[in-house]
Design a protein around this motif. Sequence first.
Motif, mmCIF file in Angstrom:
data_model
loop_
_atom_site.group_PDB
_atom_site.id
_atom_site.type_symbol
_atom_site.label_atom_id
_atom_site.label_comp_id
_atom_site.label_asym_id
_atom_site.label_seq_id
_atom_site.Cartn_x
_atom_site.Cartn_y
_atom_site.Cartn_z
ATOM 1 N N SER A 172 12.388 -11.676 -9.354
ATOM 2 C CA SER A 172 11.510 -11.815 -8.191
ATOM 3 C C SER A 172 11.148 -10.451 -7.615
ATOM 4 O O SER A 172 9.973 -10.177 -7.320
ATOM 5 C CB SER A 172 12.196 -12.673 -7.124
ATOM 6 N N VAL A 173 12.139 -9.584 -7.450
ATOM 7 C CA VAL A 173 11.885 -8.243 -6.916
ATOM 8 C C VAL A 173 10.997 -7.454 -7.868
ATOM 9 O O VAL A 173 10.043 -6.780 -7.454
ATOM 10 C CB VAL A 173 13.213 -7.505 -6.668
ATOM 11 N N GLN A 174 11.285 -7.546 -9.183
ATOM 12 C CA GLN A 174 10.493 -6.821 -10.171
ATOM 13 C C GLN A 174 9.045 -7.288 -10.169
ATOM 14 O O GLN A 174 8.110 -6.484 -10.289
ATOM 15 C CB GLN A 174 11.094 -7.026 -11.562
ATOM 16 N N SER A 175 8.828 -8.581 -10.006
ATOM 17 C CA SER A 175 7.467 -9.119 -9.999
ATOM 18 C C SER A 175 6.654 -8.555 -8.837
ATOM 19 O O SER A 175 5.508 -8.109 -9.010
ATOM 20 C CB SER A 175 7.500 -10.648 -9.922
ATOM 21 N N VAL A 176 7.229 -8.584 -7.652
ATOM 22 C CA VAL A 176 6.522 -8.071 -6.476
ATOM 23 C C VAL A 176 6.236 -6.581 -6.626
ATOM 24 O O VAL A 176 5.118 -6.106 -6.361
ATOM 25 C CB VAL A 176 7.338 -8.347 -5.200
ATOM 26 N N GLN A 177 7.223 -5.829 -7.053
ATOM 27 C CA GLN A 177 7.035 -4.388 -7.237
ATOM 28 C C GLN A 177 5.951 -4.096 -8.267
ATOM 29 O O GLN A 177 5.085 -3.232 -8.052
ATOM 30 C CB GLN A 177 8.348 -3.753 -7.684
ATOM 31 N N ASN A 178 5.965 -4.811 -9.384
ATOM 32 C CA ASN A 178 4.984 -4.564 -10.433
ATOM 33 C C ASN A 178 3.556 -4.836 -9.962
ATOM 34 O O ASN A 178 2.634 -4.068 -10.260
ATOM 35 C CB ASN A 178 5.286 -5.452 -11.648
ATOM 36 N N ILE A 179 3.375 -5.922 -9.245
ATOM 37 C CA ILE A 179 2.031 -6.262 -8.765
ATOM 38 C C ILE A 179 1.516 -5.193 -7.810
ATOM 39 O O ILE A 179 0.365 -4.740 -7.910
ATOM 40 C CB ILE A 179 2.046 -7.644 -8.088
ATOM 41 N N LEU A 180 2.361 -4.757 -6.895
ATOM 42 C CA LEU A 180 1.944 -3.741 -5.927
ATOM 43 C C LEU A 180 1.612 -2.418 -6.614
ATOM 44 O O LEU A 180 0.587 -1.789 -6.319
ATOM 45 C CB LEU A 180 3.040 -3.534 -4.877
ATOM 46 N N MET A 181 2.459 -1.981 -7.532
ATOM 47 C CA MET A 181 2.224 -0.705 -8.204
ATOM 48 C C MET A 181 1.017 -0.781 -9.135
ATOM 49 O O MET A 181 0.236 0.175 -9.234
ATOM 50 C CB MET A 181 3.473 -0.281 -8.983
ATOM 51 N N HIS A 182 0.842 -1.903 -9.802
ATOM 52 C CA HIS A 182 -0.312 -2.056 -10.689
ATOM 53 C C HIS A 182 -1.619 -1.954 -9.903
ATOM 54 O O HIS A 182 -2.545 -1.228 -10.300
ATOM 55 C CB HIS A 182 -0.225 -3.405 -11.403
ATOM 56 N N ARG A 183 -1.702 -2.629 -8.787
ATOM 57 C CA ARG A 183 -2.920 -2.587 -7.974
ATOM 58 C C ARG A 183 -3.157 -1.178 -7.418
ATOM 59 O O ARG A 183 -4.299 -0.705 -7.349
ATOM 60 C CB ARG A 183 -2.822 -3.603 -6.839
ATOM 61 N N ARG A 184 -2.091 -0.491 -7.050
ATOM 62 C CA ARG A 184 -2.236 0.860 -6.508
ATOM 63 C C ARG A 184 -2.759 1.820 -7.568
ATOM 64 O O ARG A 184 -3.645 2.650 -7.283
ATOM 65 C CB ARG A 184 -0.887 1.343 -5.973
ATOM 66 N N LEU A 186 -4.534 1.046 -10.261
ATOM 67 C CA LEU A 186 -5.921 0.698 -10.597
ATOM 68 C C LEU A 186 -6.907 1.318 -9.614
ATOM 69 O O LEU A 186 -8.009 1.730 -10.001
ATOM 70 C CB LEU A 186 -6.092 -0.821 -10.618
ATOM 71 N N ARG A 187 -6.511 1.391 -8.353
ATOM 72 C CA ARG A 187 -7.410 1.983 -7.352
ATOM 73 C C ARG A 187 -7.596 3.481 -7.582
ATOM 74 O O ARG A 187 -8.595 4.059 -7.141
ATOM 75 C CB ARG A 187 -6.866 1.735 -5.938
ATOM 76 N N LEU A 188 -6.647 4.124 -8.256
ATOM 77 C CA LEU A 188 -6.722 5.564 -8.491
ATOM 78 C C LEU A 188 -7.509 5.922 -9.750
ATOM 79 O O LEU A 188 -7.907 7.086 -9.919
ATOM 80 C CB LEU A 188 -5.308 6.147 -8.612
ATOM 81 N N LEU A 189 -7.739 4.957 -10.642
ATOM 82 C CA LEU A 189 -8.370 5.259 -11.920
ATOM 83 C C LEU A 189 -9.884 5.334 -11.780
ATOM 84 O O LEU A 189 -10.499 4.423 -11.232
ATOM 85 C CB LEU A 189 -8.015 4.180 -12.956
ATOM 86 N N PRO A 190 -10.507 6.396 -12.288
ATOM 87 C CA PRO A 190 -11.973 6.457 -12.300
ATOM 88 C C PRO A 190 -12.545 5.341 -13.181
ATOM 89 O O PRO A 190 -12.038 5.094 -14.276
ATOM 90 C CB PRO A 190 -12.273 7.836 -12.895
ATOM 91 N N SER A 191 -13.559 4.683 -12.712
ATOM 92 C CA SER A 191 -14.099 3.533 -13.449
ATOM 93 C C SER A 191 -14.814 3.929 -14.735
ATOM 94 O O SER A 191 -14.942 3.120 -15.654
ATOM 95 C CB SER A 191 -15.067 2.748 -12.549
ATOM 96 N N GLU A 192 -15.272 5.178 -14.829
ATOM 97 C CA GLU A 192 -16.077 5.562 -15.982
ATOM 98 C C GLU A 192 -15.238 6.084 -17.151
ATOM 99 O O GLU A 192 -15.791 6.352 -18.223
ATOM 100 C CB GLU A 192 -17.104 6.627 -15.586
ATOM 101 N N THR A 193 -13.943 6.263 -16.996
ATOM 102 C CA THR A 193 -13.134 6.816 -18.079
ATOM 103 C C THR A 193 -12.824 5.748 -19.122
ATOM 104 O O THR A 193 -12.884 4.551 -18.864
ATOM 105 C CB THR A 193 -11.821 7.389 -17.525
ATOM 106 N N HIS A 194 -12.454 6.209 -20.336
ATOM 107 C CA HIS A 194 -12.177 5.298 -21.446
ATOM 108 C C HIS A 194 -10.785 5.579 -21.998
ATOM 109 O O HIS A 194 -10.241 6.670 -21.846
ATOM 110 C CB HIS A 194 -13.218 5.475 -22.557
ATOM 111 N N ALA A 195 -10.238 4.571 -22.657
ATOM 112 C CA ALA A 195 -8.925 4.725 -23.268
ATOM 113 C C ALA A 195 -8.984 5.712 -24.423
ATOM 114 O O ALA A 195 -10.020 5.882 -25.078
ATOM 115 C CB ALA A 195 -8.424 3.377 -23.763
#
Length: 403
Positions: A172-184, A186-195
């Motif tokens: 439960s703790v890992q799930s909440v932490q992962n969702i918060l960090m993943h969203r954070r 994503l907000r930092l990644l430039p949309s135009e970059t590629h893998a």
Amino acid sequence: MAGLSWHLGLTLLRRGAGFAAMLVVVRALDRSQYGHYQFVFTILGLAGITALSGMKAAVTQSVARGHPATYRQAARLSFMASTLGGAAVAGYGLFVWHHGNAELALALVLAGMLFPTARGFLTWQAFLLGQREFARSARVQGSAALLSALLLVSAVGIWPGQLVPAALVFLSVQSVQNILMHRRILRLLPSETHAEQGALRYGVRSTLYDVANVVGNGADRILLFATLSPESLAGYAVATRLPELAKDLIQGLRNVLVPDLAKRARPSPTLHRQLNRLVLGLAGGMVAVAVAVVPWLLPLVFTAGYADMVLASQLLILSVAAGAYATVKSAIIFSRLDEHGVRAVQLWPNLARILAAIALIPPFGIMGAVAATLLYRVMLSVAVHLHMRRDLRPGHSEAGAFS
């Protein structure tokens, strides 16, 4: 050294919090229940292959080389694939329910529901590692470890002798932490970059090689549970606690080396010699711990009811010492898109470990599992050494490592 200090601090904090919580858990659950508790996490470990474990190495080295957008696609693929693992765990829980073990079944079904968010979004850790944000990663993961330990102690205090609340706290703790960090992130990644080209393919294919490693890590526990008893699995889980701490500390060192090595065209012979000397120092320290610390610390931490696990724990620490060479030097392999290296160090040693576990555990029990683990770590060091010799050969093409 700064990165290593954060990693070591995180490892000690997480393991320390886990030890403190286990002081309560092994007293709140009898040995059979603790065996079932460990069985739940063994099943989750086997299902972890569906979360594309190889993507973490791909993300770390790709981000370190200046391709942060690799994270976005890797995280999406890992989460989608992990839903299959969650469904499999929940389905197995229904099977167990049908056969009469309602408590274990409920723990498995609920764990399967939490599995995709708890394991499918762990790539954020690899992203921070690639960015060399060791301090931030340590603070976030350390906070989650402390919270998990506190909630676990609370759960077994409020519901003593019950498996389900204890088994679900960490997920439960890992799930909440992962969702918060993943969203954070994503907000930092430039949309135009590629893998990075080839990174996702490497992540998927190295995951296929990692199947043997995942099965090897869980085979001994499954066999102990199925052929002997939950109590045997509980004893083996206690015996592995201190060796796992030693292994985590060495893996922390490896993880710190990977981002820097990912930027080098090729490690020098001098670096290889320096790492060899480091391995000797680590191995000597673990031998001292096995001889001087384990005999009194293990019964103190896990009660006298597990004193029969001292010898097994000592031998497992010696096996970690035997595998220290592989753990440290494999940083070179995992710093590149080296599918051949991953296959060499993941496949054959783990197949040997699985076959040894099948042959040795039914007649010899816990000591058979210890022997299989020792064989695996010795073979792993040999495999890494042979790959390193090939890598240092005059005229060896670096391009082959990125094929």
